[in-house]
Motif scaffolding. Structure first.
Motif, short mmCIF file in Angstrom:
data_model
loop_
_atom_site.label_atom_id
_atom_site.label_comp_id
_atom_site.label_asym_id
_atom_site.label_seq_id
_atom_site.Cartn_x
_atom_site.Cartn_y
_atom_site.Cartn_z
N GLN A 278 43.08 30.35 86.70
CA GLN A 278 44.37 30.62 87.33
C GLN A 278 45.31 29.48 86.97
O GLN A 278 44.95 28.31 87.07
CB GLN A 278 44.21 30.72 88.84
CG GLN A 278 45.47 31.13 89.55
CD GLN A 278 45.22 31.33 91.05
OE1 GLN A 278 44.13 31.10 91.55
NE2 GLN A 278 46.24 31.73 91.76
N GLU A 279 46.52 29.84 86.56
CA GLU A 279 47.50 28.83 86.19
C GLU A 279 47.74 27.87 87.35
O GLU A 279 47.92 28.28 88.50
CB GLU A 279 48.82 29.49 85.79
CG GLU A 279 49.73 28.54 85.06
CD GLU A 279 50.92 29.26 84.45
OE1 GLU A 279 51.99 28.65 84.44
OE2 GLU A 279 50.76 30.41 84.00
N GLY A 280 47.69 26.60 87.06
CA GLY A 280 47.89 25.59 88.08
C GLY A 280 46.62 25.15 88.78
O GLY A 280 46.58 24.11 89.40
N ARG A 281 45.55 25.95 88.69
CA ARG A 281 44.28 25.59 89.34
C ARG A 281 43.18 25.34 88.33
O ARG A 281 42.13 24.82 88.67
CB ARG A 281 43.85 26.69 90.30
CG ARG A 281 44.73 26.77 91.52
CD ARG A 281 44.19 27.75 92.50
NE ARG A 281 42.87 27.29 92.96
CZ ARG A 281 42.43 27.47 94.18
NH1 ARG A 281 43.17 28.08 95.06
NH2 ARG A 281 41.23 27.07 94.54
N GLY A 282 43.37 25.77 87.11
CA GLY A 282 42.33 25.62 86.09
C GLY A 282 41.28 26.70 86.21
O GLY A 282 41.52 27.77 86.75
N GLU B 246 37.71 28.03 87.60
CA GLU B 246 36.79 27.88 88.73
C GLU B 246 35.62 28.85 88.58
O GLU B 246 35.74 29.88 87.93
CB GLU B 246 37.50 28.13 90.06
CG GLU B 246 38.59 27.13 90.34
CD GLU B 246 39.24 27.31 91.71
OE1 GLU B 246 38.72 28.10 92.52
OE2 GLU B 246 40.25 26.66 91.94
N ASN C 126 36.26 23.42 86.55
CA ASN C 126 36.54 22.18 87.26
C ASN C 126 36.20 22.25 88.75
O ASN C 126 36.32 21.25 89.45
CB ASN C 126 38.01 21.77 87.08
CG ASN C 126 38.98 22.82 87.59
OD1 ASN C 126 38.64 23.63 88.43
ND2 ASN C 126 40.19 22.80 87.07
N ARG C 127 35.80 23.42 89.22
CA ARG C 127 35.45 23.56 90.63
C ARG C 127 34.47 24.72 90.78
O ARG C 127 34.63 25.77 90.18
CB ARG C 127 36.71 23.83 91.45
CG ARG C 127 36.45 23.96 92.93
CD ARG C 127 37.74 24.24 93.67
NE ARG C 127 37.43 24.59 95.03
CZ ARG C 127 37.97 24.03 96.08
NH1 ARG C 127 38.88 23.10 95.93
NH2 ARG C 127 37.64 24.41 97.29
N ASN D 211 32.78 27.23 93.66
CA ASN D 211 32.85 27.76 95.01
C ASN D 211 31.68 28.72 95.21
O ASN D 211 31.14 29.24 94.26
CB ASN D 211 34.16 28.56 95.21
CG ASN D 211 35.38 27.74 94.88
OD1 ASN D 211 35.74 26.84 95.61
ND2 ASN D 211 36.00 28.04 93.76
#
Length: 126
Positions: A44-48, A50, A98-99, A101
């Protein structure tokens, strides 16, 4: 397989786990699918990028517990579930993740009334 005879880690897309994620990381012992972690990767743009873990499943066969004990011994005390999670967290940076969940048990798809709102006890809540 140098640690445990006839063991392999395989990524596939089993249809029956499609609601839990796009890909499944599996620990196979021969043709026996011992443990699976189902996940999706999303950018997602802005979140990288996941990763979302939608399901972690073992087996409930008569010999599953004995197999898990043997695999845990072969992997020097690391349980099959934990081994797959370690492999997945090592794979994540290679995929640019980068994350990571995980879906909480109360939000899993089969808890929804549409699917019967399963109320059986859960052994692990991510």
């Amino acid at each position: 397989s140098t640690y445990s005879p006839d063991c392999a880690v395989i990524i596939d897309q089993p249809r029956w786990l499609g609601r839990e994620g796009q890909l499944t990381l599996n620990l196979f012992q021969g043709r026996f699918r011992a443990f699976s972690v189902t996940f999706s990767v999303y950018g997602q743009e802005g979140r990288g990028v996941e990763m979302f873990i939608g399901g972690i499943q073992g087996r409930s066969t008569d010999d599953a517990l004995e197999r898990y004990r043997l695999l845990t011994k072969h992997f020097y005390g690391l349980r099959p579930r934990d081994l797959l999670l370690e492999i997945l967290t090592s794979l994540a940076p290679v995929l640019g993740v980068n994350r990571i969940n995980a879906v909480a048990d109360k939000y899993r798809y089969f808890r929804h009334p549409f699917f019967g709102g399963a109320t059986k006890p859960v052994h692990i809540d991510y």
